[in-house]
Design a protein around this motif. Structure first.
Motif, PDB file in Angstrom:
ATOM      1  N   MET A 180       0.946 -13.869 -17.951  1.00  0.00           N
ATOM      2  CA  MET A 180       0.136 -14.073 -16.761  1.00  0.00           C
ATOM      3  C   MET A 180      -0.990 -15.057 -17.053  1.00  0.00           C
ATOM      4  SD  MET A 180      -1.796 -11.281 -14.393  1.00  0.00           S
ATOM      5  CE  MET A 180      -3.193 -11.136 -15.505  1.00  0.00           C
ATOM      6  N   SER A 181      -1.175 -16.024 -16.190  1.00  0.00           N
ATOM      7  CA  SER A 181      -2.257 -16.988 -16.376  1.00  0.00           C
ATOM      8  C   SER A 181      -3.568 -16.405 -15.886  1.00  0.00           C
ATOM      9  CB  SER A 181      -1.941 -18.273 -15.599  1.00  0.00           C
ATOM     10  OG  SER A 181      -1.806 -18.001 -14.215  1.00  0.00           O
ATOM     11  N   TYR A 182      -4.647 -16.992 -16.337  1.00  0.00           N
ATOM     12  CA  TYR A 182      -5.991 -16.546 -15.959  1.00  0.00           C
ATOM     13  C   TYR A 182      -6.214 -16.719 -14.459  1.00  0.00           C
ATOM     14  CZ  TYR A 182     -11.049 -16.753 -15.431  1.00  0.00           C
ATOM     15  OH  TYR A 182     -12.343 -16.568 -15.003  1.00  0.00           O
ATOM     16  N   ILE A 183      -6.765 -15.709 -13.845  1.00  0.00           N
ATOM     17  CA  ILE A 183      -7.090 -15.758 -12.423  1.00  0.00           C
ATOM     18  C   ILE A 183      -8.591 -15.656 -12.271  1.00  0.00           C
ATOM     19  CG2 ILE A 183      -6.864 -14.588 -10.190  1.00  0.00           C
ATOM     20  CD1 ILE A 183      -4.153 -13.616 -11.070  1.00  0.00           C
ATOM     21  N   ASN A 184      -9.188 -16.612 -11.595  1.00  0.00           N
ATOM     22  CA  ASN A 184     -10.634 -16.581 -11.410  1.00  0.00           C
ATOM     23  C   ASN A 184     -11.048 -15.359 -10.608  1.00  0.00           C
ATOM     24  OD1 ASN A 184     -11.311 -19.003 -12.757  1.00  0.00           O
ATOM     25  ND2 ASN A 184     -10.590 -20.182 -10.978  1.00  0.00           N
ATOM     26  N   PRO A 185     -12.235 -14.795 -10.893  1.00  0.00           N
ATOM     27  CA  PRO A 185     -12.706 -13.636 -10.136  1.00  0.00           C
ATOM     28  C   PRO A 185     -12.758 -13.919  -8.637  1.00  0.00           C
ATOM     29  CG  PRO A 185     -14.042 -13.969 -12.088  1.00  0.00           C
ATOM     30  CD  PRO A 185     -13.157 -15.175 -11.967  1.00  0.00           C
ATOM     31  N   THR A 186     -12.417 -12.921  -7.856  1.00  0.00           N
ATOM     32  CA  THR A 186     -12.497 -13.016  -6.410  1.00  0.00           C
ATOM     33  C   THR A 186     -13.340 -11.864  -5.902  1.00  0.00           C
ATOM     34  OG1 THR A 186     -10.622 -11.579  -5.966  1.00  0.00           O
ATOM     35  CG2 THR A 186     -10.134 -13.897  -6.413  1.00  0.00           C
ATOM     36  N   ASP A 187     -13.489 -11.808  -4.609  1.00  0.00           N
ATOM     37  CA  ASP A 187     -14.250 -10.714  -4.012  1.00  0.00           C
ATOM     38  C   ASP A 187     -13.330  -9.573  -3.583  1.00  0.00           C
ATOM     39  OD1 ASP A 187     -16.670 -11.993  -4.332  1.00  0.00           O
ATOM     40  OD2 ASP A 187     -16.477 -13.061  -2.421  1.00  0.00           O
ATOM     41  N   SER A 188     -12.069  -9.588  -4.010  1.00  0.00           N
ATOM     42  CA  SER A 188     -11.133  -8.543  -3.619  1.00  0.00           C
ATOM     43  C   SER A 188     -11.566  -7.195  -4.153  1.00  0.00           C
ATOM     44  CB  SER A 188      -9.724  -8.865  -4.140  1.00  0.00           C
ATOM     45  OG  SER A 188      -9.222 -10.035  -3.546  1.00  0.00           O
ATOM     46  N   MET A 189     -11.467  -6.200  -3.291  1.00  0.00           N
ATOM     47  CA  MET A 189     -11.765  -4.822  -3.667  1.00  0.00           C
ATOM     48  C   MET A 189     -10.567  -3.968  -3.321  1.00  0.00           C
ATOM     49  SD  MET A 189     -14.942  -4.528  -4.857  1.00  0.00           S
ATOM     50  CE  MET A 189     -15.447  -2.842  -4.490  1.00  0.00           C
ATOM     51  N   ILE A 190     -10.288  -2.991  -4.166  1.00  0.00           N
ATOM     52  CA  ILE A 190      -9.188  -2.087  -3.871  1.00  0.00           C
ATOM     53  C   ILE A 190      -9.574  -1.207  -2.684  1.00  0.00           C
ATOM     54  CG2 ILE A 190      -9.792  -0.075  -5.305  1.00  0.00           C
ATOM     55  CD1 ILE A 190      -6.367  -1.828  -5.229  1.00  0.00           C
ATOM     56  N   ASP A 191      -8.625  -0.943  -1.786  1.00  0.00           N
ATOM     57  CA  ASP A 191      -8.915  -0.108  -0.633  1.00  0.00           C
ATOM     58  C   ASP A 191      -8.807   1.359  -1.000  1.00  0.00           C
ATOM     59  OD1 ASP A 191      -6.116  -0.493  -0.976  1.00  0.00           O
ATOM     60  OD2 ASP A 191      -5.742   0.248   1.039  1.00  0.00           O
ATOM     61  N   ARG A 192      -9.239   2.222  -0.110  1.00  0.00           N
ATOM     62  CA  ARG A 192      -9.160   3.667  -0.311  1.00  0.00           C
ATOM     63  C   ARG A 192      -8.205   4.247   0.718  1.00  0.00           C
ATOM     64  NH1 ARG A 192     -13.067   5.573  -3.716  1.00  0.00           N
ATOM     65  NH2 ARG A 192     -12.992   7.670  -2.848  1.00  0.00           N
ATOM     66  N   VAL A 193      -7.475   5.278   0.315  1.00  0.00           N
ATOM     67  CA  VAL A 193      -6.421   5.830   1.158  1.00  0.00           C
ATOM     68  C   VAL A 193      -6.473   7.356   1.143  1.00  0.00           C
ATOM     69  CG1 VAL A 193      -4.879   3.861   0.766  1.00  0.00           C
ATOM     70  CG2 VAL A 193      -4.788   5.827  -0.780  1.00  0.00           C
ATOM     71  N   LYS A 194      -5.858   7.960   2.155  1.00  0.00           N
ATOM     72  CA  LYS A 194      -5.702   9.407   2.170  1.00  0.00           C
ATOM     73  C   LYS A 194      -4.552   9.795   1.244  1.00  0.00           C
ATOM     74  CE  LYS A 194      -7.304  10.133   6.938  1.00  0.00           C
ATOM     75  NZ  LYS A 194      -6.918  10.642   8.281  1.00  0.00           N
ATOM     76  N   LEU A 195      -4.770  10.815   0.456  1.00  0.00           N
ATOM     77  CA  LEU A 195      -3.727  11.294  -0.444  1.00  0.00           C
ATOM     78  C   LEU A 195      -3.013  12.463   0.239  1.00  0.00           C
ATOM     79  CD1 LEU A 195      -2.318  11.061  -3.175  1.00  0.00           C
ATOM     80  CD2 LEU A 195      -4.061  12.586  -4.130  1.00  0.00           C
ATOM     81  N   GLY A 196      -1.981  12.125   1.017  1.00  0.00           N
ATOM     82  CA  GLY A 196      -1.258  13.141   1.773  1.00  0.00           C
ATOM     83  C   GLY A 196      -2.206  13.956   2.622  1.00  0.00           C
ATOM     84  N   LYS A 197      -2.013  15.267   2.625  1.00  0.00           N
ATOM     85  CA  LYS A 197      -2.885  16.170   3.365  1.00  0.00           C
ATOM     86  C   LYS A 197      -3.753  17.001   2.422  1.00  0.00           C
ATOM     87  CE  LYS A 197       0.124  16.454   7.424  1.00  0.00           C
ATOM     88  NZ  LYS A 197       0.889  17.343   8.339  1.00  0.00           N
ATOM     89  N   THR A 198      -4.059  16.421   1.249  1.00  0.00           N
ATOM     90  CA  THR A 198      -4.892  17.119   0.273  1.00  0.00           C
ATOM     91  C   THR A 198      -6.363  17.134   0.678  1.00  0.00           C
ATOM     92  OG1 THR A 198      -5.329  15.115  -1.025  1.00  0.00           O
ATOM     93  CG2 THR A 198      -3.351  16.407  -1.588  1.00  0.00           C
ATOM     94  N   GLY A 199      -6.743  16.236   1.580  1.00  0.00           N
ATOM     95  CA  GLY A 199      -8.147  16.078   1.937  1.00  0.00           C
ATOM     96  C   GLY A 199      -8.871  15.093   1.041  1.00  0.00           C
ATOM     97  N   LEU A 200      -8.176  14.569   0.037  1.00  0.00           N
ATOM     98  CA  LEU A 200      -8.779  13.611  -0.882  1.00  0.00           C
ATOM     99  C   LEU A 200      -8.623  12.183  -0.354  1.00  0.00           C
ATOM    100  CD1 LEU A 200      -7.449  15.000  -4.303  1.00  0.00           C
ATOM    101  CD2 LEU A 200      -9.748  15.290  -3.347  1.00  0.00           C
ATOM    102  N   GLU A 229     -16.116  -2.348 -10.641  1.00  0.00           N
ATOM    103  CA  GLU A 229     -16.646  -3.372  -9.739  1.00  0.00           C
ATOM    104  C   GLU A 229     -15.637  -3.772  -8.671  1.00  0.00           C
ATOM    105  OE1 GLU A 229     -18.062  -6.649 -12.012  1.00  0.00           O
ATOM    106  OE2 GLU A 229     -19.724  -5.520 -12.893  1.00  0.00           O
ATOM    107  N   ARG A 230     -14.365  -3.476  -8.926  1.00  0.00           N
ATOM    108  CA  ARG A 230     -13.308  -3.761  -7.958  1.00  0.00           C
ATOM    109  C   ARG A 230     -12.958  -2.520  -7.132  1.00  0.00           C
ATOM    110  NH1 ARG A 230     -14.464  -8.324  -8.331  1.00  0.00           N
ATOM    111  NH2 ARG A 230     -13.214 -10.044  -9.135  1.00  0.00           N
ATOM    112  N   GLY A 231     -13.724  -1.463  -7.287  1.00  0.00           N
ATOM    113  CA  GLY A 231     -13.470  -0.256  -6.505  1.00  0.00           C
ATOM    114  C   GLY A 231     -12.528   0.724  -7.159  1.00  0.00           C
ATOM    115  N   MET A 232     -12.066   0.430  -8.377  1.00  0.00           N
ATOM    116  CA  MET A 232     -11.138   1.312  -9.083  1.00  0.00           C
ATOM    117  C   MET A 232     -11.918   2.377  -9.843  1.00  0.00           C
ATOM    118  SD  MET A 232      -8.252  -1.304 -10.604  1.00  0.00           S
ATOM    119  CE  MET A 232      -7.589  -0.031 -11.670  1.00  0.00           C
ATOM    120  N   THR A 233     -12.198   3.469  -9.156  1.00  0.00           N
ATOM    121  CA  THR A 233     -12.896   4.596  -9.776  1.00  0.00           C
ATOM    122  C   THR A 233     -11.987   5.828  -9.775  1.00  0.00           C
ATOM    123  OG1 THR A 233     -13.923   5.117  -7.646  1.00  0.00           O
ATOM    124  CG2 THR A 233     -15.195   3.750  -9.181  1.00  0.00           C
TER     125      THR A 233
END
Length: 295
Positions: free
Chosen positions: A27-47, A84-88
């Protein structure tokens, strides 16, 4: 003197880290972007969880993995960049020996903003002789967290897991009642185990191997996806793994195809990918962010 951000410093310091095993070879180097990972519902767990979890189990076994072998400080650089990309969302396991990694990043990420998943290895090992309840208490000490968002039975390989793992299921159920665990379930390593999990009311979350090529999977993509749809329709949270076939789907076109297949199915809520460098974080977050908008 030109100043650079911490993100740029980390990026520069870790470019060239070993990548082939996680599906990012060449994979070649990719310059930083402002992309952030989105958040989703995990089934009906409430998470509500990040779409992508930071996997810690590449080449894992006997309480070791690529992520633990690189050293805590090197891994923390990746985890901070991912934050920083939202991956917590942290995917750990006793088998990987990665609880210490999680403990260190949770010193920097507020617990209420993190999603913590771990997995209990239920087969006899020198390092796994505690009773199920004691194992859960040990996990809490090792991670420095009073609770787990998701705690799974690790690597179920046959349709009899409900009977064979009854003591662990009872311990997890008790922990859930006490608020020590929010959601329970299993990681599946056989099609039979997966089919039972899809029907079982005890299961909140299924961690399943899925990619469009059938690489390191439990059945054909069509067969697995049909079961995942059934489970998801019943409200179970579905987390995909082996999205890049443990590195065997490493070409850019293969990574793109696999992410598009999994996300576009609408049957997989989120996924976990083993990541060993910040350029991998950059690439996969950018791709997921784009594909989510397109499918």
């Amino acid at each position: 003197m030109t100043q650079i951000s911490r993100r740029q410093f980390i990026q520069a310091g870790l470019i060239g880290a070993a990548a082939a095993s996680t599906g990012f070879a060449g994979m070649s180097y990719i310059n930083p972007t402002d992309s952030m990972i989105d958040r989703v519902k995990l089934g009906k767990t409430g998470l509500i969880v990040p779409h992508l979890a930071l996997g810690t189990g590449t080449h894992g076994g006997k309480q070791s993995s690529d992520m633990t072998r690189m050293g805590i400080q090197n891994w923390l650089k990746i985890a901070r960049y991912a934050q920083e990309r939202g991956m917590t969302f942290y995917d750990a396991a006793d088998l990987y020996g990665s609880h210490q990694n999680v403990k260190e990043i949770l010193k920097e990420v507020p617990r209420e903003k993190a999603t913590l998943l771990s997995k209990i290895w239920t087969r006899p090992e020198d390092w796994n002789k505690d009773a199920p309840k004691a194992t859960i208490d040990r996990f809490r000490k090792e991670t420095g967290s009073e609770y787990f968002d998701i705690l799974l039975l690790h690597c179920m390989t046959n349709e009899k897991w409900k009977e064979e793992k009854k003591p662990y299921i009872e311990a997890l159920s008790e922990a859930k009642q006490k608020g020590i665990v929010k959601a329970v379930g299993l990681s599946c390593h056989s099609f039979e185990a997966l089919k039972v999990a899809a029907d079982d009311p005890w299961v909140d979350v299924i961690l399943a191997r899925i990619n469009p090529e059938g690489v390191i999977m439990d059945a054909s993509p069509d067969e697995v996806m049909a079961v995942l749809k059934k489970a998801h329709d019943r409200g179970k949270g579905i987390i995909g793994m082996k999205i890049f076939g443990e590195g065997k789907l490493s070409e850019e076109s293969q990574r793109e195809k696999s992410l598009r297949y999994v996300i576009g199915s609408k049957n997989v809520d989120c996924m976990t990918i083993g990541i060993t460098s910040v350029d991998q974080v950059e690439d996969v977050v950018k791709r997921i962010s784009r594909i989510v908008k397109e499918v």
